[in-house]
Design an enzyme around this catalytic site. Structure first.
Site, PDB file in Angstrom:
ATOM      1  N   SER A 169       0.781  -1.194  -0.147  1.00 51.79           N
ATOM      2  CA  SER A 169       0.141  -0.286   0.102  1.00 51.79           C
ATOM      3  C   SER A 169       0.722   1.352   0.037  1.00 51.79           C
ATOM      4  CB  SER A 169      -1.026  -0.195   1.142  1.00 51.79           C
ATOM      5  OG  SER A 169      -1.945   0.920   1.175  1.00 51.79           O
ATOM      6  N   ASP A 181      -1.135   1.304  -4.255  1.00 52.60           N
ATOM      7  CA  ASP A 181      -2.074   0.493  -4.608  1.00 52.60           C
ATOM      8  C   ASP A 181      -3.312   0.958  -4.888  1.00 52.60           C
ATOM      9  OD1 ASP A 181      -3.092   0.666  -2.043  1.00 52.60           O
ATOM     10  OD2 ASP A 181      -3.593  -1.439  -1.816  1.00 52.60           O
ATOM     11  N   ASP A 214      -5.957   2.313  -3.504  1.00 49.78           N
ATOM     12  CA  ASP A 214      -6.989   2.073  -2.756  1.00 49.78           C
ATOM     13  C   ASP A 214      -7.458   3.479  -1.845  1.00 49.78           C
ATOM     14  OD1 ASP A 214      -5.583   1.758  -0.515  1.00 49.78           O
ATOM     15  OD2 ASP A 214      -6.143  -0.254  -0.027  1.00 49.78           O
ATOM     16  N   ASP A 271      -2.550   6.654  -3.570  1.00 44.80           N
ATOM     17  CA  ASP A 271      -1.515   5.702  -2.950  1.00 44.80           C
ATOM     18  C   ASP A 271      -0.902   4.493  -3.768  1.00 44.80           C
ATOM     19  OD1 ASP A 271      -3.422   4.057  -2.582  1.00 44.80           O
ATOM     20  OD2 ASP A 271      -2.902   3.340  -0.554  1.00 44.80           O
TER      21      ASP A 271
END
EC number: 5.4.2.10
Length: 445
Positions: free
Chosen positions: A102, A243, A245, A241
């Site tokens: 993440s 990833d 999400d 960010d």
């Protein structure tokens, strides 16, 4: 349920090369997951990743373990976490696996799982996988081994899905948007979505090299985005960010718009459209200003523990359809099953287009109270939250706030950090009080 050995609040995460993020462990994890998931019928698993250099190594290890358990893997390549959740649903796969840490630096990585319906694995399934990890690895017969394939149109499928969440009657024509993709998984997705909907798009953070993910860019560091929005005279900026999400936005003045404000905008718009089902969910970290603004609109509000999985659990318990963390995880169940930065951003842009209002104007009905967050690193074997001096420090700060603010201490679910949050009416006072508690935590660490 007994304490889990490997799974945290968002899968398994750590520094690459150190336990548990090693090739041998991840291979065993793939096998253990395959043993558990194969019991449920389907024999296909979707595997996506972000842009970290270690993703190549870890996806190979995962695929080998899954194949040994008799499951086939379908690779998406670099793809946002919510895209993997979406593809898992549309392919009717038994599960989806994302290789990502993440918002963490490139030298960290992690593994998280999605169920067949695109939601995160239930605790009991994660516990079953951990139980298999303690058993010796055994390979299925050669004729039963899994295979590997690639979903060549994964990006196009997800781009079209994102666009489908934006009303056909609206357009982004005339908007200048700066998109910061954090050199992460949205780098080839978000700019195309925005351009195809009519926006003029300026990009930063779209040149991943395997080691620059989240580095001085993206949702956790919007300084470059703020400067670029002002320099380009853009209407707004969007920061994702690593990833994809999370979403943090920036208005035309360069002011940050966080997850609390985004939740306020989309909840108010859903209320106006008659599409808000019940209330909305925030977290213990959500700003008091959000709660007060929602109260003025007559929208019920509930706080969950920090972590998007807990936000979703609370939403499901209450039968509500919308929730968010102030860090930028925004979940809109009418659109998707998990936090999705691109989809959340499109709902804000739809509100702007529908009401002919700027991002600044949409935020004007909500006033954030000063809130200071200090992260303190601690040794894993100690627990500063149980320290008497820390508890006394918190009590003294609460006395000084005199009911006109909040104090929250909690352990991070993904890093060895104590997060100290103080909220109140005066920024300087809040800053001083947060640092006072942080000093006590450091002394106890």
């Amino acid at each position: 349920m007994s304490e889990r050995k490997y799974f945290g609040t968002d899968g398994i995460r750590g520094k690459v090369g150190s336990s548990p993020i090693t090739p041998d462990f991840v291979l065993k994890l793939g096998w253990a997951a395959g043993k558990v998931l194969a019991r449920h019928g389907s024999r296909k698993i979707i595997i996506g990743k972000d842009t970290r250099i270690s993703g190549y190594m870890l996806e190979s290890a995962l695929e080998a373990g899954l194949a040994a358990a008799g499951l086939s893997a379908a690779f998406t390549g670099p793809m946002p976490t919510p895209a993997v959740a979406y593809l898992t649903r549309t392919f009717r796969a038994e599960a989806g696996i994302v290789i990502s840490a993440s918002h963490n630096p490139y030298y960290d990585n992690g593994i998280k799982f999605f169920s067949i319906d695109g939601t995160k694995l239930p605790d009991e399934v994660e516990a079953a996988i951990e139980a298999e990890l303690d058993k010796p690895l055994t390979c299925v017969e050669s004729a039963e081994l899994g295979k590997a394939s690639r979903i060549v149109d994964a990006a196009g499928r997800y781009i079209e899905f994102c666009k489908s969440t934006f009303p056909n009657a609206l357009s982004l024509s005339g908007l200048k948007i700066v998109a910061d993709c954090a050199n992460g998984a949205t780098y080839h997705i978000a700019p195309n979505v925005l351009r195809e909907l009519g926006a003029e798009v300026i990009t930063i953070g779209t040149s991943p090299d395997g080691m620059n993910i989240n580095k001085e860019c993206g949702a956790t560091d919007v300084r470059a985005l703020q400067a670029r929005v002002v320099a380009e005279n853009a209407d707004l900026g969007m920061a994702f960010d690593g990833d994809g999400d999370r979403l943090i936005m920036v208005d035309h003045r360069g002011d940050k718009v966080d997850g609390d404000q985004i939740l306020y905008i989309v909840a108010r718009e859903a209320l106006r459209q008659g599409k808000l089902h019940g209330g909305v969910v925030g977290t213990l970290m959500s700003n008091m200003g959000l709660e007060l603004a929602l109260k003025q609109l007559g929208i019920p509000f509930a706080r969950a523990k920090v972590g998007d999985r807990y936000v979703l659990e609370t939403m499901q318990e209450k039968g509500w359809r919308m929730g968010a963390e102030n860090s930028g995880h925004v979940i809109i169940l009418d659109q998707t099953t998990t936090g999705d930065g691109i989809v959340a951003g499109l709902q804000v842009l739809a509100a702007m287009a529908r009401n002919h209002m700027s991002l600044t104007d949409l935020c004007s009905g909500m006033t954030l109270l000063p809130q200071v967050l200090v992260n303190v690193r601690f040794a894993g074997q100690c627990d500063p939250l149980q320290d008497t001096a820390v508890q006394h420090s918190c009590a003294e700060v609460e006395r000084q706030l005199a009911g006109r603010g909040r104090v929250l201490l909690r352990k991070s679910g993904t890093e060895p950090l104590i997060r100290v949050m103080v909220e109140g009416e005066d920024l300087q006072q809040v800053t001083d009080l947060a640092n006072t508690i942080a000093d006590a935590v450091k002394a106890a660490s």
